[in-house]
Design a protein around this motif. Structure first.
Motif, PDB file in Angstrom:
ATOM      1  N   VAL A  62      -1.161  14.426  39.605  1.00 22.92           N
ATOM      2  CA  VAL A  62      -0.418  13.428  38.848  1.00 22.92           C
ATOM      3  C   VAL A  62       1.019  13.902  38.664  1.00 22.92           C
ATOM      4  CG1 VAL A  62      -2.449  12.575  37.645  1.00 22.92           C
ATOM      5  CG2 VAL A  62      -1.166  14.483  36.684  1.00 22.92           C
TER       6      VAL A  62
ATOM      7  N   VAL B 112       4.407  14.916  36.870  1.00 18.80           N
ATOM      8  CA  VAL B 112       4.778  15.428  35.550  1.00 18.80           C
ATOM      9  C   VAL B 112       6.277  15.640  35.500  1.00 18.80           C
ATOM     10  CG1 VAL B 112       2.556  16.529  35.124  1.00 18.80           C
ATOM     11  CG2 VAL B 112       4.371  17.819  36.263  1.00 18.80           C
TER      12      VAL B 112
ATOM     13  N   HIS C  85       4.737   6.144  32.047  1.00 19.59           N
ATOM     14  CA  HIS C  85       3.414   6.758  32.111  1.00 19.59           C
ATOM     15  C   HIS C  85       3.490   8.238  32.473  1.00 19.59           C
ATOM     16  CE1 HIS C  85      -0.839   5.795  31.796  1.00 19.59           C
ATOM     17  NE2 HIS C  85      -1.090   6.586  32.813  1.00 19.59           N
ATOM     18  N   TRP C  86       4.613   8.674  33.035  1.00 19.32           N
ATOM     19  CA  TRP C  86       4.761  10.099  33.369  1.00 19.32           C
ATOM     20  C   TRP C  86       4.736  10.960  32.120  1.00 19.32           C
ATOM     21  CZ3 TRP C  86       8.112  11.849  38.051  1.00 19.32           C
ATOM     22  CH2 TRP C  86       7.747  11.112  39.178  1.00 19.32           C
TER      23      TRP C  86
ATOM     24  N   ARG D 223       2.773  10.534  29.649  1.00 21.28           N
ATOM     25  CA  ARG D 223       1.347  10.724  29.362  1.00 21.28           C
ATOM     26  C   ARG D 223       0.768  11.831  30.230  1.00 21.28           C
ATOM     27  NH1 ARG D 223      -2.904   7.951  27.052  1.00 21.28           N
ATOM     28  NH2 ARG D 223      -4.876   7.822  28.193  1.00 21.28           N
ATOM     29  N   HIS D 224       1.078  11.805  31.522  1.00 25.39           N
ATOM     30  CA  HIS D 224       0.611  12.864  32.421  1.00 25.39           C
ATOM     31  C   HIS D 224       1.168  14.220  32.004  1.00 25.39           C
ATOM     32  CE1 HIS D 224      -1.303   9.953  34.844  1.00 25.39           C
ATOM     33  NE2 HIS D 224      -0.251   9.507  35.489  1.00 25.39           N
ATOM     34  N   THR D 225       2.440  14.245  31.623  1.00 28.73           N
ATOM     35  CA  THR D 225       3.077  15.501  31.220  1.00 28.73           C
ATOM     36  C   THR D 225       2.437  16.062  29.964  1.00 28.73           C
ATOM     37  OG1 THR D 225       5.175  14.735  32.182  1.00 28.73           O
ATOM     38  CG2 THR D 225       5.282  16.584  30.637  1.00 28.73           C
TER      39      THR D 225
ATOM     40  N   THR E 238      -1.085  17.425  30.801  1.00 26.26           N
ATOM     41  CA  THR E 238      -0.982  18.652  31.588  1.00 26.26           C
ATOM     42  C   THR E 238      -0.571  19.828  30.710  1.00 26.26           C
ATOM     43  OG1 THR E 238      -0.391  17.385  33.569  1.00 26.26           O
ATOM     44  CG2 THR E 238       0.166  19.734  33.552  1.00 26.26           C
TER      45      THR E 238
ATOM     46  N   THR F 220      -8.871  12.910  36.512  1.00 22.87           N
ATOM     47  CA  THR F 220      -7.417  12.792  36.584  1.00 22.87           C
ATOM     48  C   THR F 220      -6.720  14.134  36.509  1.00 22.87           C
ATOM     49  OG1 THR F 220      -7.609  10.636  35.467  1.00 22.87           O
ATOM     50  CG2 THR F 220      -5.403  11.619  35.609  1.00 22.87           C
ATOM     51  N   TYR F 221      -7.218  15.028  35.639  1.00 24.98           N
ATOM     52  CA  TYR F 221      -6.511  16.282  35.384  1.00 24.98           C
ATOM     53  C   TYR F 221      -7.351  17.515  35.698  1.00 24.98           C
ATOM     54  CZ  TYR F 221      -3.654  12.969  32.768  1.00 24.98           C
ATOM     55  OH  TYR F 221      -2.884  11.888  32.407  1.00 24.98           O
TER      56      TYR F 221
END
Length: 390
Positions: free
Chosen positions: A167, A169, A326-327, A329-331, A334, A361-362
């Motif tokens: 994903v 980040v 949405h990045w 959220r991924h960051t 992570t 996802t992670y």
């Protein structure tokens, strides 16, 4: 050729599938209605309708009824999806793929769920798709597992292999530069200069991992400021003026004191622009609202957020060109996993209905962290070498 059709009824927006003459495809509509009753979000209903429209188009090109399909129909459907030529009677074998495996898998899952639904309703369609399996006996069983073992379960026989995808980040410097560019505090005047609204929004997304729809759905009543305890925001499913829907149910997300203080400054910032004279019910007012154009203090649209971010990416060259809200959220996820936060805690904070979603996802994040820890293997085995001498 089948197509998706938007349907609006009493301010509720949903989607269905119609054939080439505009008639609703009843078996598909029955399944989509089940999904609506199961509180699937409108975006999910739309994605499912798109997949089932492609499947219906493929069946029409094969001159096949939906309840008379064969296993080869699914093979040709996968091939057509990968080539981006659903509806063609013949699809040439090509080395390159137009559509990614992840997209193909996302298109196939609703089709499989569609047949599983009708099988549960007693319709003998595509029974070869599922293998009847019994749960393995064990000492520790989930609640009512003994009932499930008697009834057996259906296991899908058609799967699409998806290569793990990392994903996207953001680097910490990217987050800091974007937040700082939105607004800054002037110690001389004691006021914020710039658009404090977006500074609060980006800070909130970075610190909580909220979806953009969840953030824009927040009302002032949902923010519990810290008064001797930890501040938090409450995610509450409710009808939104712009049709935003929450993917998960209600949950509480705790926030830090810096973000809480920024929210307090933001409320005063709105009052300086006349919000206290316009907004009659602050509890029901949306936190993120129009602050520079009419209708003043109306809920902010997601399209406005994306347009604003595009402008900021042009002003800040170091921001990734493909970056979306949405990045954040991924960051956030992570960063939590790399810090050693348990997977189930991260899953609950993100609002995933199933921890397996977080793992899918992670999962690569925790695997990389574990593999990185093994880089210091010599230090790890020292304890073994000492015990072996005993």
């Amino acid at each position: 050729m089948a197509a998706t059709q938007r349907v609006t009824f009493q301010d509720v927006v949903t989607w269905t599938v119609v054939d080439d003459v505009g008639k609703v495809i009843e078996p598909v509509e029955a399944y989509l209605d089940f999904a609506r009753q199961s509180d699937y979000s409108p975006n999910t209903i739309r994605a499912y309708a798109k997949s089932l429209a492609l499947w219906s188009t493929h069946l029409a090109s094969c001159n096949r009824a939906w309840d008379a399909v064969q296993l080869t129909d699914f093979g040709s459907f996968l091939q057509a999806l990968r080539a981006g030529r659903v509806g063609s009677r013949t699809v040439a074998l090509e080395r390159g793929r137009v559509v990614s495996d992840a997209t193909v898998a996302a298109r196939v899952r609703p089709v499989m769920s569609f047949y599983r639904f009708h099988a549960s309703m007693g319709v003998p369609a595509a029974s070869f798709l599922y293998e009847q399996v019994h749960a393995r006996p064990g000492r520790y069983l989930p609640f009512l597992e003994h009932v499930a073992r008697r009834q057996t379960r259906r296991k899908s026989q058609v799967r699409v292999r998806v290569r793990p995808r990392e994903v996207p980040v953001l680097e910490p410097v990217n987050v800091k530069s974007l937040i700082a560019s939105e607004a800054s505090f002037d110690p001389v005047s004691g006021e914020w200069i710039g658009d404090l609204r977006y500074r609060l929004l980006w800070t909130l997304l970075a610190e909580t991992g909220l979806r953009i729809g969840e953030a824009l759905s927040l009302q002032h009543r949902d923010w519990s400021m810290g008064r001797g305890d930890t501040a938090s925001v409450q995610i509450v499913p409710r009808q939104h003026p712009h049709g935003l829907q929450l993917k998960s149910g209600a949950r509480r997300v705790f926030v830090g004191s810096v973000l809480d203080r920024l929210y307090g400054d933001y409320v005063w910032w709105l009052c300086d622009r006349g919000a206290d004279a316009v907004i009659e019910d602050w509890d029901a007012a949306y936190i993120f609202c129009n602050a520079f154009r009419e209708p003043m203090f109306a809920p902010l649209r997601p399209e406005s957020v994306y347009a604003h971010l595009d402008r900021m990416k042009r002003q800040i060259p170091e921001l990734p060109s493909g970056m979306t809200p949405h990045w954040f959220r991924h960051t956030h996820a992570t960063a939590l996993l790399l810090a050693g936060t348990p997977l189930h805690v991260v899953s609950r904070r993100l609002g995933h209905r199933d921890v397996q979603t977080t793992t899918n996802t992670y999962g690569h994040v925790t695997e990389d962290a574990e593999l990185a820890a093994l880089a210091n293997w010599r230090h790890i085995v020292q304890g073994w070498e000492g015990s072996a001498d005993v």
